[in-house]
Motif scaffolding. Structure first.
Motif, PDB file in Angstrom:
ATOM      1  N   TYR A   8       0.865  -1.167   0.000  1.00  8.99           N
ATOM      2  CA  TYR A   8       0.000   0.000   0.000  1.00  8.99           C
ATOM      3  C   TYR A   8       0.902   1.216   0.000  1.00  8.99           C
ATOM      4  O   TYR A   8       1.567   1.528   0.977  1.00  8.99           O
ATOM      5  N   HIS A   9       0.938   1.875  -1.143  1.00  8.48           N
ATOM      6  CA  HIS A   9       1.783   3.041  -1.339  1.00  8.48           C
ATOM      7  C   HIS A   9       0.925   4.287  -1.134  1.00  8.48           C
ATOM      8  O   HIS A   9      -0.198   4.360  -1.640  1.00  8.48           O
ATOM      9  N   LYS A  10       1.445   5.258  -0.380  1.00 10.69           N
ATOM     10  CA  LYS A  10       0.668   6.470  -0.090  1.00 10.69           C
ATOM     11  C   LYS A  10       0.254   7.221  -1.351  1.00 10.69           C
ATOM     12  O   LYS A  10      -0.790   7.857  -1.381  1.00 10.69           O
ATOM     13  N   VAL A  11       1.074   7.165  -2.396  1.00 12.76           N
ATOM     14  CA  VAL A  11       0.773   7.892  -3.625  1.00 12.76           C
ATOM     15  C   VAL A  11       0.062   7.006  -4.648  1.00 12.76           C
ATOM     16  O   VAL A  11      -0.954   7.387  -5.219  1.00 12.76           O
ATOM     17  N   TYR A  12       0.587   5.811  -4.874  1.00 10.63           N
ATOM     18  CA  TYR A  12       0.074   4.940  -5.937  1.00 10.63           C
ATOM     19  C   TYR A  12      -1.062   4.025  -5.501  1.00 10.63           C
ATOM     20  O   TYR A  12      -1.686   3.382  -6.325  1.00 10.63           O
ATOM     21  N   GLY A  13      -1.312   3.922  -4.204  1.00 11.30           N
ATOM     22  CA  GLY A  13      -2.362   3.036  -3.715  1.00 11.30           C
ATOM     23  C   GLY A  13      -1.860   1.597  -3.631  1.00 11.30           C
ATOM     24  O   GLY A  13      -0.688   1.357  -3.351  1.00 11.30           O
ATOM     25  N   VAL A  14      -2.748   0.651  -3.905  1.00  8.45           N
ATOM     26  CA  VAL A  14      -2.409  -0.763  -3.795  1.00  8.45           C
ATOM     27  C   VAL A  14      -1.747  -1.250  -5.079  1.00  8.45           C
ATOM     28  O   VAL A  14      -2.294  -1.099  -6.171  1.00  8.45           O
ATOM     29  N   LEU A  15      -0.559  -1.832  -4.945  1.00  2.00           N
ATOM     30  CA  LEU A  15       0.164  -2.461  -6.051  1.00  2.00           C
ATOM     31  C   LEU A  15       0.266  -3.942  -5.705  1.00  2.00           C
ATOM     32  O   LEU A  15       0.791  -4.293  -4.655  1.00  2.00           O
ATOM     33  N   LYS A  16      -0.242  -4.807  -6.591  1.00  9.74           N
ATOM     34  CA  LYS A  16      -0.397  -6.218  -6.247  1.00  9.74           C
ATOM     35  C   LYS A  16       0.174  -7.124  -7.331  1.00  9.74           C
ATOM     36  O   LYS A  16       0.113  -6.814  -8.508  1.00  9.74           O
ATOM     37  N   ALA A  17       0.700  -8.287  -6.892  1.00  5.43           N
ATOM     38  CA  ALA A  17       1.175  -9.322  -7.819  1.00  5.43           C
ATOM     39  C   ALA A  17       0.732 -10.690  -7.292  1.00  5.43           C
ATOM     40  O   ALA A  17       0.871 -10.988  -6.107  1.00  5.43           O
ATOM     41  N   ASP A  18       0.177 -11.508  -8.171  1.00  7.10           N
ATOM     42  CA  ASP A  18      -0.199 -12.873  -7.806  1.00  7.10           C
ATOM     43  C   ASP A  18       1.054 -13.703  -7.595  1.00  7.10           C
ATOM     44  O   ASP A  18       2.049 -13.529  -8.294  1.00  7.10           O
ATOM     45  N   MET A  19       1.000 -14.612  -6.630  1.00  2.34           N
ATOM     46  CA  MET A  19       2.150 -15.477  -6.350  1.00  2.34           C
ATOM     47  C   MET A  19       1.808 -16.953  -6.552  1.00  2.34           C
ATOM     48  O   MET A  19       2.545 -17.670  -7.190  1.00  2.34           O
ATOM     49  N   THR A  46      17.822 -13.568 -10.174  1.00  2.15           N
ATOM     50  CA  THR A  46      18.431 -13.156 -11.445  1.00  2.15           C
ATOM     51  C   THR A  46      18.805 -11.680 -11.428  1.00  2.15           C
ATOM     52  O   THR A  46      19.614 -11.243 -12.237  1.00  2.15           O
ATOM     53  N   GLY A  47      18.190 -10.926 -10.509  1.00  2.00           N
ATOM     54  CA  GLY A  47      18.525  -9.509 -10.376  1.00  2.00           C
ATOM     55  C   GLY A  47      17.826  -8.617 -11.382  1.00  2.00           C
ATOM     56  O   GLY A  47      18.018  -7.407 -11.375  1.00  2.00           O
ATOM     57  N   LYS A  48      16.996  -9.196 -12.243  1.00  2.00           N
ATOM     58  CA  LYS A  48      16.301  -8.382 -13.250  1.00  2.00           C
ATOM     59  C   LYS A  48      15.119  -7.625 -12.649  1.00  2.00           C
ATOM     60  O   LYS A  48      14.662  -6.651 -13.205  1.00  2.00           O
ATOM     61  N   SER A  49      14.629  -8.123 -11.511  1.00  2.00           N
ATOM     62  CA  SER A  49      13.505  -7.483 -10.835  1.00  2.00           C
ATOM     63  C   SER A  49      13.803  -7.370  -9.353  1.00  2.00           C
ATOM     64  O   SER A  49      14.551  -8.156  -8.795  1.00  2.00           O
ATOM     65  N   SER A  50      13.151  -6.396  -8.738  1.00  2.00           N
ATOM     66  CA  SER A  50      13.310  -6.193  -7.297  1.00  2.00           C
ATOM     67  C   SER A  50      12.047  -6.679  -6.587  1.00  2.00           C
ATOM     68  O   SER A  50      10.972  -6.732  -7.179  1.00  2.00           O
ATOM     69  N   LEU A  51      12.181  -7.006  -5.332  1.00  2.00           N
ATOM     70  CA  LEU A  51      11.025  -7.411  -4.542  1.00  2.00           C
ATOM     71  C   LEU A  51      10.060  -6.240  -4.398  1.00  2.00           C
ATOM     72  O   LEU A  51      10.480  -5.101  -4.168  1.00  2.00           O
ATOM     73  N   LEU A  52       8.774  -6.504  -4.500  1.00  2.00           N
ATOM     74  CA  LEU A  52       7.756  -5.459  -4.403  1.00  2.00           C
ATOM     75  C   LEU A  52       7.810  -4.746  -3.053  1.00  2.00           C
ATOM     76  O   LEU A  52       7.583  -3.554  -2.960  1.00  2.00           O
ATOM     77  N   LYS A  53       8.188  -5.466  -2.007  1.00  2.00           N
ATOM     78  CA  LYS A  53       8.255  -4.889  -0.660  1.00  2.00           C
ATOM     79  C   LYS A  53       9.229  -3.714  -0.579  1.00  2.00           C
ATOM     80  O   LYS A  53       9.093  -2.850   0.272  1.00  2.00           O
ATOM     81  N   ASN A  54      10.195  -3.671  -1.476  1.00  2.00           N
ATOM     82  CA  ASN A  54      11.205  -2.616  -1.425  1.00  2.00           C
ATOM     83  C   ASN A  54      10.662  -1.251  -1.846  1.00  2.00           C
ATOM     84  O   ASN A  54      11.289  -0.233  -1.594  1.00  2.00           O
ATOM     85  N   VAL A  55       9.489  -1.232  -2.468  1.00  2.00           N
ATOM     86  CA  VAL A  55       8.837   0.031  -2.834  1.00  2.00           C
ATOM     87  C   VAL A  55       8.373   0.759  -1.575  1.00  2.00           C
ATOM     88  O   VAL A  55       8.278   1.981  -1.561  1.00  2.00           O
ATOM     89  N   THR A  56       8.118  -0.004  -0.510  1.00  2.00           N
ATOM     90  CA  THR A  56       7.599   0.586   0.734  1.00  2.00           C
ATOM     91  C   THR A  56       8.507   0.244   1.915  1.00  2.00           C
ATOM     92  O   THR A  56       8.023  -0.080   3.006  1.00  2.00           O
ATOM     93  N   SER A  57       9.801   0.284   1.687  1.00  2.00           N
ATOM     94  CA  SER A  57      10.807   0.077   2.741  1.00  2.00           C
ATOM     95  C   SER A  57      10.659  -1.249   3.489  1.00  2.00           C
ATOM     96  O   SER A  57      10.915  -1.330   4.679  1.00  2.00           O
TER      97      SER A  57
END
Length: 182
Positions: free
Chosen positions: A99-110, A127-138
């Protein structure tokens, strides 16, 4: 209507019904013969659907699933530990979201149900091509967890709490992320 689409419709009719649905009713609704319905039921059963035949028609037994959203926090090095704690306790990780204060809910199916799924996920992330979604919100993020009972969800919650992964909701975070929907 093609066979696969018809079988999806058949499952939809059975799952929304409060009682048995006769083969005649199904054949009328789907505009096919009763023999086609019998064949479709056989194919659905072969693919794992639990459909019972009664003297009044067909019944679909759906497994009761329970789900709960957990807010968690951990480091990148603890991702595998967190996911393993959940599946080892009997949970299935449906998704991850932030839940990002600006962008709202950002979700990915697992769709993680086993340690094998965890290994595949960890390999993909490594592989390092993508970052964990959790890192968007510290590091703060949420998982929707499915289980066969509330007791399993309680055990998962306790395991996450003991490991220090559970996080407290903040005042600005909505309690109902999906507005009553999944």
């Amino acid at each position: 209507m093609k066979g696969e689409e018809r079988r999806k419709q058949l499952l939809k009719i059975l799952s929304s019904s409060t009682g048995p649905v006769s083969g005649g009713t199904l054949s009328q609704e789907l505009h096919v013969s009763r023999q086609i319905i019998v064949q479709d039921i056989s194919l659905l059963r072969a693919n794992g659907s639990t459909i019972f035949s009664t003297n009044k028609g067909y019944l679909l037994q759906e497994e009761k699933k329970y789900s709960r959203v957990f807010k968690v926090y951990h480091t990148d090095d603890q991702v595998e530990e967190e996911l393993s704690a959940i599946v080892d306790a009997g949970g299935q990780i449906r998704d991850v979201f932030v839940y990002h204060k600006v962008y709202g809910v950002l979700k990915a199916d697992m769709g993680i149900k086993s340690r094998r799924d965890i290994r595949a996920y960890m390999e993909e992330i490594s592989t390092g091509k993508s970052s964990l979604l959790k890192n968007v919100t510290s590091g703060y993020h949420y998982h929707t967890i499915d289980a066969e009972s509330e007791e399993i969800l309680d055990a998962i919650q306790e395991e996450l709490r003991q490991r220090g992964f559970l996080a407290k909701l903040q005042d600005y975070e909505p309690v109902d992320f999906w507005g009553g929907q999944d």
